[in-house]
Design an enzyme around this catalytic site. Structure first.
Site, PDB file in Angstrom:
ATOM      1  N   HIS A 100      82.639  20.541  33.765  1.00 34.12           N
ATOM      2  CA  HIS A 100      81.605  21.441  33.220  1.00 34.12           C
ATOM      3  C   HIS A 100      82.069  21.997  31.873  1.00 34.12           C
ATOM      4  O   HIS A 100      81.806  23.167  31.559  1.00 34.12           O
ATOM      5  CB  HIS A 100      81.325  22.597  34.196  1.00 34.12           C
ATOM      6  CG  HIS A 100      80.417  22.207  35.326  1.00 34.12           C
ATOM      7  ND1 HIS A 100      79.066  21.984  35.155  1.00 34.12           N
ATOM      8  CD2 HIS A 100      80.657  21.971  36.648  1.00 34.12           C
ATOM      9  CE1 HIS A 100      78.522  21.653  36.320  1.00 34.12           C
ATOM     10  NE2 HIS A 100      79.461  21.624  37.238  1.00 34.12           N
ATOM     11  N   ASP A 156      84.569  23.341  39.770  1.00 31.90           N
ATOM     12  CA  ASP A 156      83.589  22.601  40.578  1.00 31.90           C
ATOM     13  C   ASP A 156      83.167  21.304  39.894  1.00 31.90           C
ATOM     14  O   ASP A 156      83.238  21.172  38.675  1.00 31.90           O
ATOM     15  CB  ASP A 156      82.353  23.470  40.829  1.00 31.90           C
ATOM     16  CG  ASP A 156      81.721  23.959  39.527  1.00 31.90           C
ATOM     17  OD1 ASP A 156      82.478  24.307  38.609  1.00 31.90           O
ATOM     18  OD2 ASP A 156      80.480  23.973  39.432  1.00 31.90           O
ATOM     19  N   GLU A 157      82.722  20.378  40.712  1.00 28.76           N
ATOM     20  CA  GLU A 157      81.973  19.199  40.277  1.00 28.76           C
ATOM     21  C   GLU A 157      82.629  18.429  39.127  1.00 28.76           C
ATOM     22  O   GLU A 157      81.967  18.001  38.201  1.00 28.76           O
ATOM     23  CB  GLU A 157      80.545  19.606  39.892  1.00 28.76           C
ATOM     24  CG  GLU A 157      79.768  20.197  41.054  1.00 28.76           C
ATOM     25  CD  GLU A 157      78.325  20.539  40.703  1.00 28.76           C
ATOM     26  OE1 GLU A 157      77.443  20.145  41.456  1.00 28.76           O
ATOM     27  OE2 GLU A 157      78.104  21.213  39.667  1.00 28.76           O
ATOM     28  N   ASN A 158      83.926  18.256  39.228  1.00 28.20           N
ATOM     29  CA  ASN A 158      84.591  17.365  38.279  1.00 28.20           C
ATOM     30  C   ASN A 158      84.433  15.955  38.841  1.00 28.20           C
ATOM     31  O   ASN A 158      85.026  15.631  39.862  1.00 28.20           O
ATOM     32  CB  ASN A 158      86.056  17.786  38.174  1.00 28.20           C
ATOM     33  CG  ASN A 158      86.913  16.715  37.522  1.00 28.20           C
ATOM     34  OD1 ASN A 158      86.415  15.861  36.794  1.00 28.20           O
ATOM     35  ND2 ASN A 158      88.208  16.771  37.805  1.00 28.20           N
TER      36      ASN A 158
END
Ligand code: ACM
Length: 698
Positions: free
Chosen positions: A260, A323-325
């Site tokens: 992100h 998050d969300e790597n």
């Protein structure tokens, strides 16, 4: 002839009724731990006086002034002021209307785990507010404001004794200012709303792919190139932190890394894991750009940046996201993969854990503790880190099993447009929790999360409030406080109070509807549009992206879906009517009357919109289906009501056809859905039953 005797008689009767009135239902939210109403009242009049005993400091005085000012605004009274403008306090605490007695100040910049308790004792002569800290007194002021009542005799507090303290020490609201920028006034009015419902953590999601929203003096290109000019200066951030602290609220900043992170690498492309150049991301989703944990320059930047942020933000915690790597750039980079092998990091998750360990050390050097989203949980995560659980109910169990403290946001994603009831019943530690008592102690609380893909400064309040008040109650009040209908009763009142602090979750709607309806709209057009949007809800979960696939950061959010609000009030009232009807033993034309009237009124609304000025608006064609859907839905409901009233059971094929019609019109379009469909299905199901159900549970 004189009416005086009659008026006198009525006065006597009403006074008698007041004496025997039922115990008042508190409109307070969150509900206090213990509330004991007595009889009688303390009148609030213009000569109302206040005395401060014990701890007396600037924060208390400012909180008191805000409390008195809001009391004046509600009552229309003007309290006594000095020539200099401040409220005149009295030294005579025996005769004062309100006596405040704090034992100490508490931490002037709030910290996790402070004593926030207070005791309020309202007698017919005086209110006494006792608190160990000024923060407790601030909470007591909010409770008093919510207890304030009126009748024809004037304003008053009911006689009551309240003992109160929070269940969880971390009660937060996260606001994403990256995806859609939210300026100072939005944050300030939301801080006022938070204080009203006793939330005590503002978590600012300051960086993401779509924006880098904090000034860095050390690396100014970060915000200069990463923000389109929309960022908080450090001076502004200090002002927000002070504003929050004055209301007993901590500010926890989030800098989302290593994924992100597009907005970081716009100015530092060499720190990404694939060659640039990079541009600020305009779309929504999970993107590839990720910092390169094998690059020593990454840690040089992070050290300098976090050093600067650690000095700016006084809170002990810094949120590093995590998050969300998706790991795409890491997997595609042979140098990074070789690094993983050489350092025996096993895989991308191992590399992420390595990165977190380095960041943890940097933060520790500046006296800060690390908090991050679920994904940072790994066997190598340094002790003392805090897990912010968002992906599922198992996150809390996993984190606490490994000894990490955690906060819960799974179930509090207010951006997903679910009703308040869903969030309300989502408990960080439910009664039947499988956590051991040691694990339970590690659950610090939770946060409502306002992700900002689909909100602007104009609409954001309507996505946060009033539902976040229900989450605030879940985090403050005892676990046993779970009565959904009483929550909704109080939420309607608290919603008004929240608007009075400057929030715009209700008042944004009139101008937004006038804009939608167009300049030629009549008041009947506007009223019809208002009724329609009150029956619509924005689509839930992540469906809006599917409905508006081309939308991005610069798309205006001024359509029907932005006027429709989560948890439709109109649909909830209708659901209550349907529930009551179904529970009625004998259904007749008389008691189906209100429902029939309502359904016909909605059909008229659809006709008004189809034939009035609104139909001439260019956006209307895309939303036309809403009205067709409403007409079909109302006709199905009317037929069900007729069947119910007739007492005859319709033929067996009837209800599947009606339910399938309702399924069709339940399909969302233009990112909205009709919120009355579940109630209409209930009506059809009830009409199809051979006998009346004796009880229905929902
Ligand atoms: C998250 O919602 N990606 C934390």
């Amino acid at each position: 002839m004189s009416f005086r005797p009659l008026i006198f008689l009525l006065m006597v009767i009403s006074a008698t009724m007041a004496t025997f009135a039922a115990t008042p239902l508190p409109n307070v939210m969150p509900l206090p731990v213990a509330t004991l109403f007595g009889s009688g009242r303390l009148a609030v009049t213009a000569d109302f006086s206040v005395a401060v005993r014990g701890q007396d400091d600037a924060r208390l005085r400012e909180g008191l002034a805000r409390f008195l000012h809001r009391t004046e605004a509600r009552t229309g009274l003007t309290f006594v002021r000095r020539a200099t403008g401040e409220y005149a306090l009295t030294d005579n605490s025996t005769n004062a209307g309100l006596v405040i007695e704090c034992t100490g100040s508490g931490s002037v910049v709030p910290i996790l785990g402070e004593d926030e308790s207070y005791v309020l004792d309202v007698t017919a002569g005086q209110v006494v507010l006792l608190a160990p800290t000024v923060i407790g007194a601030l909470h007591g002021f909010e409770t008093l404001l919510q207890l304030l009542q009126s009748d024809s005799a004037g304003w008053y507090w009911p006689v009551v004794k309240i003992t109160d303290q929070p269940r969880f020490p971390w009660r937060g609201l996260m606001i994403d200012v990256a995806r859609h920028w939210q300026p100072m006034e939005v944050i300030k009015r939301n801080l006022d709303g938070m204080a009203l419902v006793k939330l005590n953590v503002l978590h600012l999601h300051l960086t993401d792919d779509q924006g880098f929203r904090i000034e860095s003096k050390t690396f100014p290109r970060l915000h200069q190139l990463g923000s389109d000019g929309d960022f908080f200066t450090q001076t502004q951030m200090r002002e927000l932190i002070a504003y929050a602290a004055a209301r007993g609220i901590r500010v926890v900043p989030e800098f989302d890394i290593p994924g992100h992170a597009t907005s970081w690498v716009v100015s530092q492309p060499e720190l990404a894991s694939a060659p640039g150049p990079y541009a600020i991301e305009r779309k929504w989703g999970v993107f590839d750009p990720v910092l390169d944990p094998t690059n020593p320059q990454v840690y040089v930047l992070l050290d300098g940046f976090f050093g600067e942020m650690a000095a700016l933000f006084p809170d002990a915690y810094i949120h590093i996201g995590g998050d969300e790597n998706n790991g795409a750039q890491w997997s595609a980079n042979p140098v990074i993969q070789a690094y993983i092998r050489e350092h025996k990091l096993k895989d991308n998750a191992g590399l992420h854990a390595y990165f977190n360990t380095r960041v943890h050390a940097i933060l520790a050097q500046y006296g800060k503790q690390l908090i991050g989203w679920d994904e940072i949980l790994h066997p190598d995560l340094p002790a003392g880190s805090v897990i912010h659980s968002w992906r599922g109910p198992e996150g809390i169990a996993e984190a606490t099993k490994r000894g990490f403290s955690c906060i819960l946001s799974n179930g509090y994603y207010i951006d997903l447009c679910h009703p308040a009831s869903v969030h309300y019943l989502n408990d960080p530690v439910p009664a039947q929790s499988s956590l051991t008592s040691e694990q339970q102690k590690l659950v610090l609380g939770g946060e409502a999360t306002m992700w900002a893909e689909w909100v602007t400064p104009e609409t954001i309040d309507s996505r946060i409030w009033p539902r976040t008040a229900a989450i605030a109650e879940r985090l403050w009040s005892p676990r046993e406080v779970r009565d959904v209908s009483d929550m909704y009763r109080r939420l309607a009142v608290v919603s008004q109070r929240l608007e009075e602090t400057g929030l715009r979750h209700q008042s944004y709607l009139d101008p937004a509807l006038r804009r939608l309806a167009g300049d030629g709209a009549t008041s009947a057009d506007l009223a019809a549009l208002r009724t329609l949007v009150d029956l619509l809800e924005p689509v839930k979960d992540y469906r809006r992206g599917g409905q508006q696939p081309a939308a991005n950061q610069i798309t205006p959010l001024t359509g029907l879906a932005d006027c429709a609000r989560p948890d439709s009030f109109g649909a909830r009232i209708f659901a209550a009517q349907v529930d009551a009807l179904i529970l009625t033993k004998t259904v007749t034309t008389a008691n189906t009357g209100a429902i029939v009237e309502q359904l016909n009124a909605w059909k008229n609304v659809a006709t008004q919109l189809m034939t009035g000025h609104v139909a001439q608006m260019p956006w209307f064609q895309a939303s036309h289906l809403s009205l067709d859907a409403l007409l079909v839905a109302c006709d199905v409901g009317l037929e069900a009501a007729r069947n119910l009233a007739s007492g005859r059971t319709p033929p067996s094929g009837w209800s599947p056809i009606q339910l399938s019609k309702l399924d069709q019109v339940a399909e969302p379009h233009a990112a909205v859905e009709l919120a009355i469909i579940p109630s209409l299905k209930q009506l059809v199901n009830a009409a199809a039953l051979p006998t009346r159900p004796s009880a229905v549970t929902y």
